[in-house]
Design a protein around this motif. Structure first.
Motif, PDB file in Angstrom:
ATOM      1  N   ASP A   1       0.807  -1.227   0.000  1.00  0.00           N
ATOM      2  CA  ASP A   1       0.000   0.000   0.000  1.00  0.00           C
ATOM      3  C   ASP A   1       0.835   1.271   0.000  1.00  0.00           C
ATOM      4  O   ASP A   1       2.027   1.268   0.329  1.00  0.00           O
ATOM      5  CB  ASP A   1      -0.914   0.008   1.231  1.00  0.00           C
ATOM      6  CG  ASP A   1      -2.136  -0.893   1.048  1.00  0.00           C
ATOM      7  OD1 ASP A   1      -2.152  -1.691   0.092  1.00  0.00           O
ATOM      8  OD2 ASP A   1      -3.055  -0.790   1.870  1.00  0.00           O
ATOM      9  N   ASP A   2       0.128   2.355  -0.340  1.00  0.00           N
ATOM     10  CA  ASP A   2       0.635   3.737  -0.257  1.00  0.00           C
ATOM     11  C   ASP A   2       1.735   4.022  -1.272  1.00  0.00           C
ATOM     12  O   ASP A   2       2.736   4.679  -0.953  1.00  0.00           O
ATOM     13  CB  ASP A   2       1.095   4.079   1.174  1.00  0.00           C
ATOM     14  CG  ASP A   2      -0.021   3.972   2.204  1.00  0.00           C
ATOM     15  OD1 ASP A   2      -1.130   3.545   1.836  1.00  0.00           O
ATOM     16  OD2 ASP A   2       0.212   4.307   3.374  1.00  0.00           O
TER      17      ASP A   2
ATOM     18  N   HIS B   1      -6.082   3.235  -4.248  1.00  0.00           N
ATOM     19  CA  HIS B   1      -6.102   3.352  -2.783  1.00  0.00           C
ATOM     20  C   HIS B   1      -6.614   4.751  -2.395  1.00  0.00           C
ATOM     21  O   HIS B   1      -6.231   5.281  -1.370  1.00  0.00           O
ATOM     22  CB  HIS B   1      -4.671   3.110  -2.266  1.00  0.00           C
ATOM     23  CG  HIS B   1      -4.537   2.841  -0.794  1.00  0.00           C
ATOM     24  ND1 HIS B   1      -5.437   2.102  -0.065  1.00  0.00           N
ATOM     25  CD2 HIS B   1      -3.579   3.222   0.088  1.00  0.00           C
ATOM     26  CE1 HIS B   1      -5.027   2.034   1.200  1.00  0.00           C
ATOM     27  NE2 HIS B   1      -3.909   2.724   1.324  1.00  0.00           N
TER      28      HIS B   1
ATOM     29  N   HIS C   1      -5.642   9.150   0.215  1.00  0.00           N
ATOM     30  CA  HIS C   1      -5.681   8.311   1.411  1.00  0.00           C
ATOM     31  C   HIS C   1      -6.733   8.790   2.399  1.00  0.00           C
ATOM     32  O   HIS C   1      -6.466   8.957   3.590  1.00  0.00           O
ATOM     33  CB  HIS C   1      -4.293   8.271   2.076  1.00  0.00           C
ATOM     34  CG  HIS C   1      -4.019   6.991   2.813  1.00  0.00           C
ATOM     35  ND1 HIS C   1      -4.359   6.800   4.134  1.00  0.00           N
ATOM     36  CD2 HIS C   1      -3.472   5.822   2.416  1.00  0.00           C
ATOM     37  CE1 HIS C   1      -4.002   5.575   4.495  1.00  0.00           C
ATOM     38  NE2 HIS C   1      -3.467   4.955   3.474  1.00  0.00           N
TER      39      HIS C   1
HETATM   40 ZN    ZN Z   1      -2.765   3.063   3.040  1.00  0.00          ZN
END
Ligand code: ZN
Length: 309
Positions: free
Chosen positions: A28-29, A97, A101
């Motif tokens: 993620d991210d 995602h 965020h």
């Molecule tokens: Zn995340």
């Protein structure tokens, strides 16, 4: 006698390395996550190291993008877009995602949906250029909705835009270790970084063992696991060790597609509380299982927690 010993050794080796467990690695991210900010050079370094390690270990990973991180001074930065291009050039998959965020639990649904559409612009185009399409959505903070009606409406929206929710089973606090690792690197303190990396691998093994047990307690067997980790310098530099740990436990690395073919993932998510939790626990809550079966989750060592701040 010696021959017998060798035969016995070979037999144990064969049984212990035969992969029966499966895990999909989701990251993620993207492009990268660091408590130190969004430095381009660091992001390039982390991306190159991470992708090389994923390739070396034959891990068919998927990365989940926050497109807000592709901007420099409010403009889409081609050097940051190139980082995502590297994921696709190396044969990996990308998912959405949200743009920045955002938290499902504190964002009005209309705005949250707009974040999904804003978050796919660049990724969608890059995937198309690689003959692929965007297919997976990962909720930031694993916040998947506070009510059945809101979740249902959002999942309808996702479906309409060609998305499948990407759940996870192996939840963990890798980002706490990553923050400590980044701060130690900034001092710089190589000995502290090594100690954090060692503690991280031990922690991740304990976490993996915990979720193997949780899977048996909740589903009655070990499901095809889905691991969540972040695109951090820590994971880039320890991925070989993390992969070895999984292999030693009898895992082979699979795609998210293959993981989600496991019928366990068709189970209802029965959780509408405020926390971001593993789907294993969401299924347990849907079944009305007692909270006591969740006991035993490994803790982040206090000194790592301290060093992360
Ligand atoms: Zn995340």
């Amino acid at each position: 006698m010696f021959r017998l010993y060798i035969a016995a050794l070979l037999a144990t080796t064969l049984t212990s390395t035969a992969p029966s467990r499966e895990v999909a690695v989701t990251i993620d991210d993207l492009p990268t996550a660091s408590v130190l900010g969004n430095d381009l050079q660091a992001a390039q370094q982390t991306t190159a190291t991470l992708l090389a390690a994923l390739t070396r270990n034959g891990i068919p990973a998927i990365g989940f993008v926050n497109e807000s991180k592709l901007r420099t001074d409010g403009q889409t930065d081609p050097r940051r877009v190139a980082l995502l291009g590297q994921w696709l050039d190396a044969g990996f998959e990308l998912g959405n995602h949200t743009f920045s965020h955002v938290d499902f639990h504190s964002t009005p649904l209309d705005e949250y949906e707009r974040e999904v559409l804003d978050g796919e612009e660049v990724t969608k185009r890059l995937l198309q250029e690689h003959g692929k399409r965007i297919r997976y959505f990962r909720h930031p903070l694993l916040h998947a909705g506070r009510s059945a009606s809101e979740r249902q409406r959002f999942e309808g929206f996702l479906k309409q835009h060609g998305y499948t929710v990407a759940p996870i089973t192996i939840d963990n606090y890798d980002y706490v270790f990553a923050a400590a690792y980044d701060r130690a690197g900034a001092r710089p303190d190589a000995a502290a970084q090594k100690a954090i990396a060692d503690a991280y691998i031990s922690y991740m093994e304990a976490v993996t063992a915990y979720y193997e047990q949780q899977s048996i307690a909740i589903v009655g067997r070990e499901v095809r696991q889905t691991l969540l980790i972040h695109a951090s310098a820590l994971n880039a530099s320890t991925l070989d060790r993390l992969a070895s740990m999984f292999r030693a436990r009898g895992y082979r690395f699979i795609s998210l597609d293959r993981a989600l073919e496991d019928p366990a993932y068709r189970h209802r998510d029965g959780y509408y509380g405020p926390a971001g939790i593993t789907w294993l626990h969401r299924w347990a809550i849907a079944d009305g299982k007692p909270g006591t079966i969740f006991k035993g989750e490994p803790d982040v060592p206090a000194w790592v927690e301290q060093a992360s701040r």
